[in-house]
Scaffold this active site. Structure first.
Site, short mmCIF file in Angstrom:
data_model
loop_
_atom_site.label_atom_id
_atom_site.label_comp_id
_atom_site.label_asym_id
_atom_site.label_seq_id
_atom_site.Cartn_x
_atom_site.Cartn_y
_atom_site.Cartn_z
N ASN A 100 -94.34 -94.23 -39.22
CA ASN A 100 -93.25 -93.41 -39.77
C ASN A 100 -93.43 -91.92 -39.53
OD1 ASN A 100 -91.07 -92.72 -41.88
ND2 ASN A 100 -92.92 -91.84 -42.79
N TYR A 167 -86.05 -84.29 -30.05
CA TYR A 167 -86.01 -85.34 -31.07
C TYR A 167 -85.27 -86.56 -30.56
CZ TYR A 167 -85.64 -87.36 -35.76
OH TYR A 167 -85.73 -88.19 -36.85
N ILE A 200 -80.94 -88.84 -44.47
CA ILE A 200 -81.42 -89.30 -45.77
C ILE A 200 -81.46 -88.12 -46.74
CG2 ILE A 200 -83.30 -90.45 -46.97
CD1 ILE A 200 -81.78 -92.17 -44.88
#
Length: 260
Positions: A100, A167, A200
């Protein structure tokens, strides 16, 4: 019937299994570590932030879980190898992993993107996943009972986003790396999958200008941002035996962001 692990059969579904979670001091990693700990796993909380990792592991232990912390820099293969060795030495084996750890990077168009920043993002978000699997997979195979790995990619592993070339490239790479590794290890009983979280809701986003925050919310047909716990639930499902025939797949958790 409640489906929380503390009150159902899921309370022991990971009993006897050890899981390494990278980037576990906060956010999705911490939510996942909590959920795995509540499911009976031995949780190795790994993070670049050693103090944060220790705090998270202490929280899990206070809640009744078995947990230990280790400092980890996923951009350094030797650090990853040491973290996997720590997990095996501490709990006797490694069975599961959640890769993660990641960073965002600056925003700039491709033709003006800082080269050092590009390399830093790719080293962390893509190379770090490769290094993690490079050392996790032999350990999982050595445990002799199969296993599962979940790599945390992003919605930007399937679509583009202006100003984030590093990214986007890294997260697309994570999806491809996941599929390649899944094809290699499925016959040996190790399932490897990826998840693609949308935006998120974290304390960091709460510092945004309200208009910018609401603009971000408006990109999601669900009408809100996601929660770390919602991503954790999918990760935990993919790690579990309930997902026994799920391998080499990429699952979005994005409130329909990528559907429009």
């Amino acid at each position: 019937m409640s489906t929380t692990p503390a009150s159902t059969e899921y309370a022991t579904e990971f009993a006897g299994r050890t899981v390494l979670v990278t980037g576990a001091a906060s956010g999705i990693g911490l939510a996942t570590a909590r959920r795995l700990g509540a499911g009976g796993a031995n949780v190795v909380v790994a993070d670049f932030n050693a103090e944060g990792a220790e705090k998270a592991a202490a929280e899990l232990r206070a809640a009744g879980a078995e947990a230990a912390a280790v400092e980890l820099d996923v951009t350094r293969p030797e650090s990853v190898e040491a973290a996997v060795t720590f997990a095996v030495d501490t709990y006797g084996a490694l069975h599961l992993a959640v890769n993660n750890a990641g960073i965002g990077g600056p925003s700039a168009p491709t033709g003006a993107y800082d080269i050092d920043a590009y390399q830093r993002v790719v080293r962390t978000n893509l190379d770090g996943v490769f290094y993690s699997m490079r050392y996790e997979l032999p350990a999982i195979l050595a445990a002799g009972r199969g296993g599962s790995i979940v790599n945390v990619a992003s919605i930007l592993g399937s679509v583009g986003f202006a100003g984030s070339p590093a990214y986007v490239a890294a997260k697309h790479g994570v999806v491809g790396l996941t599929k390649a590794a899944a094809a290699e290890y499925a016959a040996q009983g190790v399932r490897i999958n990826a998840v693609g979280p949308g935006f998120i809701d974290t304390p960091l986003l709460k510092t945004m200008d309200e208009a910018a925050y609401q603009g971000l919310v408006a990109l999601h047909p669900a009408g809100r941002l996601g929660r770390s716990e919602e991503v954790a639930e999918l990760i935990v499902f993919l790690l579990s035996d309930r997902a026994s025939f799920v391998a080499g797949s990429y699952h979005l958790v994005d409130g329909a962001y990528t559907a429009v």
